[in-house]
Design a protein around this motif. Structure first.
Motif, PDB file in Angstrom:
ATOM      1  N   ARG A  26       0.833  -1.208   0.000  1.00 18.23           N
ATOM      2  CA  ARG A  26       0.000   0.000   0.000  1.00 18.23           C
ATOM      3  C   ARG A  26       0.867   1.258   0.000  1.00 18.23           C
ATOM      4  NH1 ARG A  26      -2.725  -1.159   3.880  1.00 18.23           N
ATOM      5  NH2 ARG A  26      -4.836  -1.442   3.054  1.00 18.23           N
ATOM      6  N   THR A  27       1.857   1.285   0.888  1.00 17.92           N
ATOM      7  CA  THR A  27       2.704   2.465   0.999  1.00 17.92           C
ATOM      8  C   THR A  27       3.540   2.665  -0.257  1.00 17.92           C
ATOM      9  OG1 THR A  27       2.809   2.208   3.410  1.00 17.92           O
ATOM     10  CG2 THR A  27       4.471   3.607   2.383  1.00 17.92           C
ATOM     11  N   TYR A  28       4.070   1.585  -0.803  1.00 20.92           N
ATOM     12  CA  TYR A  28       4.862   1.681  -2.028  1.00 20.92           C
ATOM     13  C   TYR A  28       4.038   2.281  -3.159  1.00 20.92           C
ATOM     14  CZ  TYR A  28       7.489   0.247  -6.155  1.00 20.92           C
ATOM     15  OH  TYR A  28       8.170   0.249  -7.347  1.00 20.92           O
ATOM     16  N   GLN A  29       2.825   1.784  -3.324  1.00 15.43           N
ATOM     17  CA  GLN A  29       1.974   2.280  -4.407  1.00 15.43           C
ATOM     18  C   GLN A  29       1.570   3.723  -4.161  1.00 15.43           C
ATOM     19  OE1 GLN A  29       0.013  -1.931  -5.995  1.00 15.43           O
ATOM     20  NE2 GLN A  29      -1.216  -0.628  -4.685  1.00 15.43           N
ATOM     21  N   ARG A  30       1.381   4.084  -2.919  1.00 16.33           N
ATOM     22  CA  ARG A  30       1.042   5.478  -2.614  1.00 16.33           C
ATOM     23  C   ARG A  30       2.221   6.413  -2.874  1.00 16.33           C
ATOM     24  NH1 ARG A  30      -1.089   7.065   2.928  1.00 16.33           N
ATOM     25  NH2 ARG A  30      -1.181   9.044   1.759  1.00 16.33           N
ATOM     26  N   ALA A  33       2.284   7.123  -6.482  1.00 11.73           N
ATOM     27  CA  ALA A  33       1.104   7.855  -6.935  1.00 11.73           C
ATOM     28  C   ALA A  33       1.041   9.282  -6.392  1.00 11.73           C
ATOM     29  CB  ALA A  33      -0.162   7.097  -6.525  1.00 11.73           C
ATOM     30  N   GLU A  34       1.573   9.503  -5.178  1.00  9.86           N
ATOM     31  CA  GLU A  34       1.328  10.777  -4.488  1.00  9.86           C
ATOM     32  C   GLU A  34       2.568  11.623  -4.236  1.00  9.86           C
ATOM     33  OE1 GLU A  34      -0.935  10.088  -0.912  1.00  9.86           O
ATOM     34  OE2 GLU A  34      -2.039   8.430  -1.841  1.00  9.86           O
ATOM     35  N   TRP A  35       3.743  11.023  -4.274  1.00 14.04           N
ATOM     36  CA  TRP A  35       4.945  11.788  -3.956  1.00 14.04           C
ATOM     37  C   TRP A  35       5.526  12.436  -5.201  1.00 14.04           C
ATOM     38  CZ3 TRP A  35      10.519   9.950  -3.744  1.00 14.04           C
ATOM     39  CH2 TRP A  35      11.339  10.913  -3.121  1.00 14.04           C
ATOM     40  N   ARG A  42       6.138  15.251   2.645  1.00 20.43           N
ATOM     41  CA  ARG A  42       5.063  14.465   2.021  1.00 20.43           C
ATOM     42  C   ARG A  42       5.421  12.979   2.026  1.00 20.43           C
ATOM     43  NH1 ARG A  42       0.181  15.442   1.696  1.00 20.43           N
ATOM     44  NH2 ARG A  42       0.548  17.466   0.686  1.00 20.43           N
ATOM     45  N   ILE A  46       3.331  10.044   3.980  1.00 19.52           N
ATOM     46  CA  ILE A  46       2.808   8.842   3.326  1.00 19.52           C
ATOM     47  C   ILE A  46       3.316   7.594   4.043  1.00 19.52           C
ATOM     48  CG2 ILE A  46       2.884   7.453   1.209  1.00 19.52           C
ATOM     49  CD1 ILE A  46       3.125  10.125  -0.329  1.00 19.52           C
ATOM     50  N   GLU A 126       0.900   0.481 -10.034  1.00 13.18           N
ATOM     51  CA  GLU A 126      -0.419   0.760  -9.475  1.00 13.18           C
ATOM     52  C   GLU A 126      -1.261  -0.502  -9.350  1.00 13.18           C
ATOM     53  OE1 GLU A 126      -2.526   4.013 -11.407  1.00 13.18           O
ATOM     54  OE2 GLU A 126      -0.624   4.757 -12.176  1.00 13.18           O
TER      55      GLU A 126
END
Length: 217
Positions: A26-30, A33-35, A42, A46, A126
């Motif tokens: 979950r964290t890897y994909q976030r 996607a978000e960083w 940030r 995350i 993703e």
């Protein structure tokens, strides 16, 4: 790493990964996607789950030290996901699933649902958790493919280390990519506009697997 943070509302202890093999899917994909590759606050938010605004406005030396320690491996350690073999087994929902040494192709139903998600995605990464869930669900349940059940299982797969899920998910996605789709190297624009440190992180990913970060045409 455990970090206890006190705000004006509560005191809470956070578990923060300090290495790739502890980083959840979950964290890897976030992160991807978000960083934006630049904002360490940030990235730490995350990774930790601590509110971004709280970190930004805090004057805690302990929190700052934790930020630097927790994010260090992202830059310093090569994410050798390509070199990690498909695991012999994986534990999911309290059950140990034997993973076939030669991963079979997805069924038509599994194939279609992964391709539909793939068409809407910017990177293979993703879909690591979803693809693993689609593949592992029939093995876990010892039955037929069920999309609703796979999506439920994905919630648990997201908690597994990325080093466990990536070899399975990427192998299957690569099979789909080599069966007719064309891919080019790409990332979200924000990840391509990186600082020097961010570029080092990106280069490490690309070195680990030249096909890691792809997008469909």
């Amino acid at each position: 790493m455990k970090l206890t943070v006190t705000t004006d509302k509560q005191t809470r202890t956070y578990e923060i990964a300090e290495s790739w093999d502890k980083l959840s899917t979950r964290t890897y994909q976030r992160i991807l996607a978000e960083w934006d590759g630049k904002d360490l606050v940030r990235l730490f938010s995350i990774m930790s789950g601590i509110d971004y605004a709280f970190i930004s406005t805090s004057d805690s030396e302990e929190l700052e030290d934790s930020l630097l320690i927790a994010t260090k491996f992202i830059y310093d350690e090569k994410p050798d996901f390509k070199d990690v073999p498909v695991p012999d087994e994986i534990t999911l929902l309290g059950k140990t699933i034997k993973v076939p040494g030669n991963l079979g192709r997805l069924s038509i139903g599994q194939n279609i649902h992964v391709r539909q998600r793939l068409a809407k995605s910017k990177t293979y990464d993703e879909l690591i958790s979803f693809t693993c869930a689609v593949y592992l669900q029939p093995l876990l349940d010892q039955g037929s493919f069920d999309l609703d059940r796979a999506e439920e299982i994905e919630k648990h797969i997201l908690d597994l280390p990325i080093t466990k899920t990536y070899p399975i998910g990427f192998f299957l996605l690569r099979q789909l990519g080599s069966s007719g789709r064309t891919w080019t190297n790409a990332l979200p624009l924000t990840l391509r506009l990186l600082t020097k440190s961010g570029q080092a992180f990106l280069q490490a990913l690309k070195s680990a697997n030249s096909n890691l970060l792809k997008t469909s045409i």
